[in-house]
Write a protein that holds these residues in place. Structure first.
Motif, PDB file in Angstrom:
ATOM      1  N   LYS A 222      23.235  33.464  39.695  1.00  0.00           N
ATOM      2  CA  LYS A 222      24.147  33.341  38.553  1.00  0.00           C
ATOM      3  C   LYS A 222      24.794  34.690  38.231  1.00  0.00           C
ATOM      4  N   LYS A 223      23.983  35.735  38.153  1.00  0.00           N
ATOM      5  CA  LYS A 223      24.512  37.061  37.842  1.00  0.00           C
ATOM      6  C   LYS A 223      25.472  37.530  38.923  1.00  0.00           C
ATOM      7  N   SER A 224      25.102  37.306  40.168  1.00  0.00           N
ATOM      8  CA  SER A 224      25.911  37.785  41.279  1.00  0.00           C
ATOM      9  C   SER A 224      27.276  37.104  41.324  1.00  0.00           C
ATOM     10  N   LYS A 225      27.295  35.797  41.158  1.00  0.00           N
ATOM     11  CA  LYS A 225      28.556  35.053  41.267  1.00  0.00           C
ATOM     12  C   LYS A 225      29.487  35.346  40.097  1.00  0.00           C
ATOM     13  N   LEU A 226      28.923  35.482  38.916  1.00  0.00           N
ATOM     14  CA  LEU A 226      29.772  35.816  37.767  1.00  0.00           C
ATOM     15  C   LEU A 226      30.348  37.225  37.909  1.00  0.00           C
ATOM     16  N   TYR A 227      29.571  38.120  38.477  1.00  0.00           N
ATOM     17  CA  TYR A 227      30.061  39.473  38.734  1.00  0.00           C
ATOM     18  C   TYR A 227      31.214  39.436  39.739  1.00  0.00           C
ATOM     19  N   SER A 228      31.058  38.671  40.815  1.00  0.00           N
ATOM     20  CA  SER A 228      32.108  38.550  41.830  1.00  0.00           C
ATOM     21  C   SER A 228      33.355  37.902  41.249  1.00  0.00           C
ATOM     22  N   LEU A 229      33.158  36.894  40.392  1.00  0.00           N
ATOM     23  CA  LEU A 229      34.289  36.219  39.759  1.00  0.00           C
ATOM     24  C   LEU A 229      35.047  37.177  38.843  1.00  0.00           C
ATOM     25  N   ALA A 230      34.334  37.981  38.081  1.00  0.00           N
ATOM     26  CA  ALA A 230      34.973  38.952  37.202  1.00  0.00           C
ATOM     27  C   ALA A 230      35.825  39.938  38.002  1.00  0.00           C
ATOM     28  N   LYS A 231      35.275  40.416  39.101  1.00  0.00           N
ATOM     29  CA  LYS A 231      36.018  41.350  39.952  1.00  0.00           C
ATOM     30  C   LYS A 231      37.276  40.694  40.513  1.00  0.00           C
ATOM     31  N   LYS A 232      37.178  39.423  40.891  1.00  0.00           N
ATOM     32  CA  LYS A 232      38.322  38.719  41.446  1.00  0.00           C
ATOM     33  C   LYS A 232      39.404  38.514  40.398  1.00  0.00           C
ATOM     34  N   LEU A 233      39.012  38.181  39.183  1.00  0.00           N
ATOM     35  CA  LEU A 233      39.997  38.011  38.106  1.00  0.00           C
ATOM     36  C   LEU A 233      40.738  39.322  37.842  1.00  0.00           C
ATOM     37  N   ILE A 234      39.991  40.415  37.823  1.00  0.00           N
ATOM     38  CA  ILE A 234      40.605  41.725  37.593  1.00  0.00           C
ATOM     39  C   ILE A 234      41.566  42.067  38.721  1.00  0.00           C
ATOM     40  N   GLU A 235      41.130  41.840  39.942  1.00  0.00           N
ATOM     41  CA  GLU A 235      41.973  42.165  41.095  1.00  0.00           C
ATOM     42  C   GLU A 235      43.276  41.377  41.074  1.00  0.00           C
ATOM     43  N   CYS A 236      43.191  40.080  40.811  1.00  0.00           N
ATOM     44  CA  CYS A 236      44.392  39.241  40.824  1.00  0.00           C
ATOM     45  C   CYS A 236      45.330  39.574  39.670  1.00  0.00           C
ATOM     46  N   GLU A 237      44.774  39.907  38.510  1.00  0.00           N
ATOM     47  CA  GLU A 237      45.630  40.212  37.351  1.00  0.00           C
ATOM     48  C   GLU A 237      46.319  41.565  37.515  1.00  0.00           C
ATOM     49  N   THR A 238      45.565  42.573  37.907  1.00  0.00           N
ATOM     50  CA  THR A 238      46.132  43.918  37.990  1.00  0.00           C
ATOM     51  C   THR A 238      47.079  44.081  39.179  1.00  0.00           C
ATOM     52  N   LYS A 239      46.831  43.342  40.265  1.00  0.00           N
ATOM     53  CA  LYS A 239      47.668  43.466  41.468  1.00  0.00           C
ATOM     54  C   LYS A 239      48.681  42.334  41.595  1.00  0.00           C
ATOM     55  N   ASN A 240      48.758  41.496  40.563  1.00  0.00           N
ATOM     56  CA  ASN A 240      49.690  40.376  40.551  1.00  0.00           C
ATOM     57  C   ASN A 240      49.479  39.463  41.768  1.00  0.00           C
ATOM     58  N   MET A 241      48.206  39.256  42.095  1.00  0.00           N
ATOM     59  CA  MET A 241      47.863  38.381  43.212  1.00  0.00           C
ATOM     60  C   MET A 241      47.583  36.975  42.704  1.00  0.00           C
ATOM     61  N   CYS A 242      47.808  35.996  43.553  1.00  0.00           N
ATOM     62  CA  CYS A 242      47.623  34.607  43.153  1.00  0.00           C
ATOM     63  C   CYS A 242      46.144  34.239  43.139  1.00  0.00           C
ATOM     64  N   LEU A 243      45.710  33.542  42.090  1.00  0.00           N
ATOM     65  CA  LEU A 243      44.383  32.944  42.055  1.00  0.00           C
ATOM     66  C   LEU A 243      44.458  31.655  42.864  1.00  0.00           C
ATOM     67  N   SER A 244      44.226  31.782  44.150  1.00  0.00           N
ATOM     68  CA  SER A 244      44.438  30.673  45.079  1.00  0.00           C
ATOM     69  C   SER A 244      43.141  29.933  45.359  1.00  0.00           C
ATOM     70  N   VAL A 245      43.225  28.610  45.378  1.00  0.00           N
ATOM     71  CA  VAL A 245      42.044  27.799  45.663  1.00  0.00           C
ATOM     72  C   VAL A 245      41.685  27.860  47.146  1.00  0.00           C
ATOM     73  N   THR A 246      42.497  28.525  47.958  1.00  0.00           N
ATOM     74  CA  THR A 246      42.130  28.711  49.367  1.00  0.00           C
ATOM     75  C   THR A 246      41.051  29.777  49.515  1.00  0.00           C
TER      76      THR A 246
END
Length: 500
Positions: A222-246
């Motif tokens: 649980k801790k690991s996946k939420l940490y990875s998800l947080a990093k992904k949200l930050i990356e996509c928002e700051t770099k204007n990357m798409c949150l893609s279901v792929t």
């Protein structure tokens, strides 16, 4: 790798060993579509570094012997995370002329006292950064290997390995509800070992999915996946990357991001309830806490969460599947299936003996010390390079070919020098050889089937050399000629047979 405060660092190792150039053997690989990224060198305890080096050398030798097409790298942190000591990427046939890459990640842990050091339940259940902490390796498996920059799928991964020269304390493990499952893979051509001369038996285990271990892994998951998800949200928002279901991570939680009020599908921004912490699930609250920690460390450029905007693909948030922010529980099963402990592995000295033996087989030699020294120096030169590149199977083959050529040159040089010295000592000159050849012609041209001739000298060994040299100059003498000479010096009598 194993730590030791009293050990020299690998920088000392670099300083002690004369650099050996292998630029002709190990070159940069420019095909980034099929080639892993550049590796990096770090400081390590010297005995652990030698263990890692020799395991890398063994992988190269056995990979070439098995005729794999592969890339071999060390310190591949961006792809392997905590399994970064060695990455072996090789191709397998999938039928119909198609091939695909498979991956083996390995972390080396070398201990100096094999009798005293054992792996205990305390070491396995350590929540932090111990050498054998299952939680550390599980987090790394999820974050860097499955959900990292490369995003490896479980079916692409053969195994993630902790390789150590010590063994488990099985009585201690059983007392705390941890069970081992022997893992013997007869198809493994790289990391299999016979019983060692000292009686040590290398063996591989997986961890059984017991209640104790499952509970711990669920907490860590649980801790690991939420940490990875947080990093992904930050990356996509700051770099204007798409949150893609792929992307595997987003695919497993995009519905939950909408349902649990993290992202507002209409505004494509953070949901107001998430911003203010209202009516959130435990997973959403934990994700919010992690994002707040990231914000305090300035990993989010925009301090005002209200201005965070996400680019979403058309399928984001659509579907009826039940999801949770911490992702599916299948990753626990995937990790336990791939996670392998290779224990009682040969230590760095024992690996030397194994590689000498296998190099002897490779070159069809009984003794391969010279070849092993050349191979070890070549691998050390590659390993200690601060900008070491990946090693390919083709480059590995060239290394072994170059070693053969170098050793053959040395042998030829030594043989020529030896023959020259013998000729000088025995006074085997052209004139002496021609004189004996003339004395032999009547004898060899005789029609008698039984031929005996006598040469009398104070130096019978040297006379034999002169006779052999003379016979080689006579074109009519059969190459299958069998001769016998009898020595009658004052002190001993010997009889020898030779074929020319």
């Amino acid at each position: 790798m194993g730590n030791g405060s009293d050990d020299l660092e690998v920088d000392d190792l670099r300083a002690q060993v004369k650099p050996l150039s292998i630029s002709s053997q190990v070159s940069s690989i420019t095909d980034l579509s099929n080639t892993p990224s550049k590796t990096k060198a770090v400081s390590r305890p010297i005995h652990g570094s030698l263990f890692q080096l020799k395991l890398s050398s063994l992988f190269l030798l056995r990979g070439v012997t098995a005729k794999y097409q592969f890339h071999l790298g060390t310190e591949v942190t961006d792809q392997g995370g905590k399994f970064d000591d060695l990455l072996f990427k090789y191709q397998v046939s999938t039928g119909g002329g198609h091939r695909q890459w498979r991956y083996r990640f390995l972390q080396a842990k070398h201990k100096l006292n094999e009798t005293k050091n054992q792996i205990t339940s305390e070491a396995l259940l350590d929540d932090d950064h111990g050498d054998f902490s299952v939680s550390k390796y599980y987090r790394s498996y999820c974050r860097e290997i499955l959900n990292g920059s490369e995003g490896r799928r479980p079916e692409e991964i053969d195994d993630v390995i902790i390789c150590t020269n010590i063994n488990f304390n099985e009585a201690n493990l059983n007392a705390y509800g941890i069970e081992l499952v022997p893992h013997n893979d007869p198809s493994d051509k790289i990391l299999s070992f016979e019983k060692l001369p000292g009686g040590k038996v290398p063996v591989r285990y997986k961890l059984k999915n017991t209640e104790v271990l499952r509970k711990k892994l669920t907490e860590w998951s649980k801790k690991s996946k939420l940490y990875s998800l947080a990093k992904k949200l930050i990356e996509c928002e700051t770099k204007n990357m798409c949150l893609s279901v792929t992307h595997e991570l987003i695919k497993n939680c995009h519905l939950a991001l909408v349902k649990e009020k993290v992202i507002d599908l209409t505004t494509k921004r953070l949901h107001s309830d998430f911003i203010y912490g209202k009516n959130l699930s435990s997973d959403a609250n934990e994700l919010r806490r992690i994002l707040r920690d990231f914000s305090m460390r300035k990993l989010i450029c925009k301090e005002d969460w209200k201005s965070c905007t996400f680019k979403l693909d058309d399928e984001f948030g659509l579907g009826e599947e039940v999801q949770c922010l911490s992702g599916p529980k299948e990753e626990i099963d995937s990790f336990l299936d791939k996670f392998v402990f290779a224990v009682n592995t040969p230590n760095e000295e024992e690996l030397d003996a194994i590689m000498k033996n296998e190099l002897g087989k490779y070159y069809n030699l009984l003794v391969s010390d010279v070849q092993f020294n050349h191979f070890s120096n070549t691998m050390l030169d590659w390993f200690k390079n601060r900008d070491s590149q990946w090693m390919t199977s083709d480059e590995g083959i060239r290394i072994f070919e170059d070693i053969k050529e170098k050793v053959d040159e040395i042998r030829c040089s030594v043989l020529i020098n030896y023959v020259t010295q013998i000729n000088q000592i025995a006074e085997i000159s052209d004139a002496a050889t021609q004189e004996i050849a003339e004395r032999l012609k009547p004898f060899l041209n005789s029609s008698n089937k039984l031929k005996i001739n006598y040469f009398t000298t104070n130096w019978p060994d040297f006379t034999a050399l002169k006779v052999i040299a003379a016979i080689k100059t006579l074109p009519r003498v059969s190459s299958a000629l069998t001769a016998t000479w009898l020595f009658h010096p004052n002190t001993h009598r010997r009889r020898k047979t030779f074929k020319i």
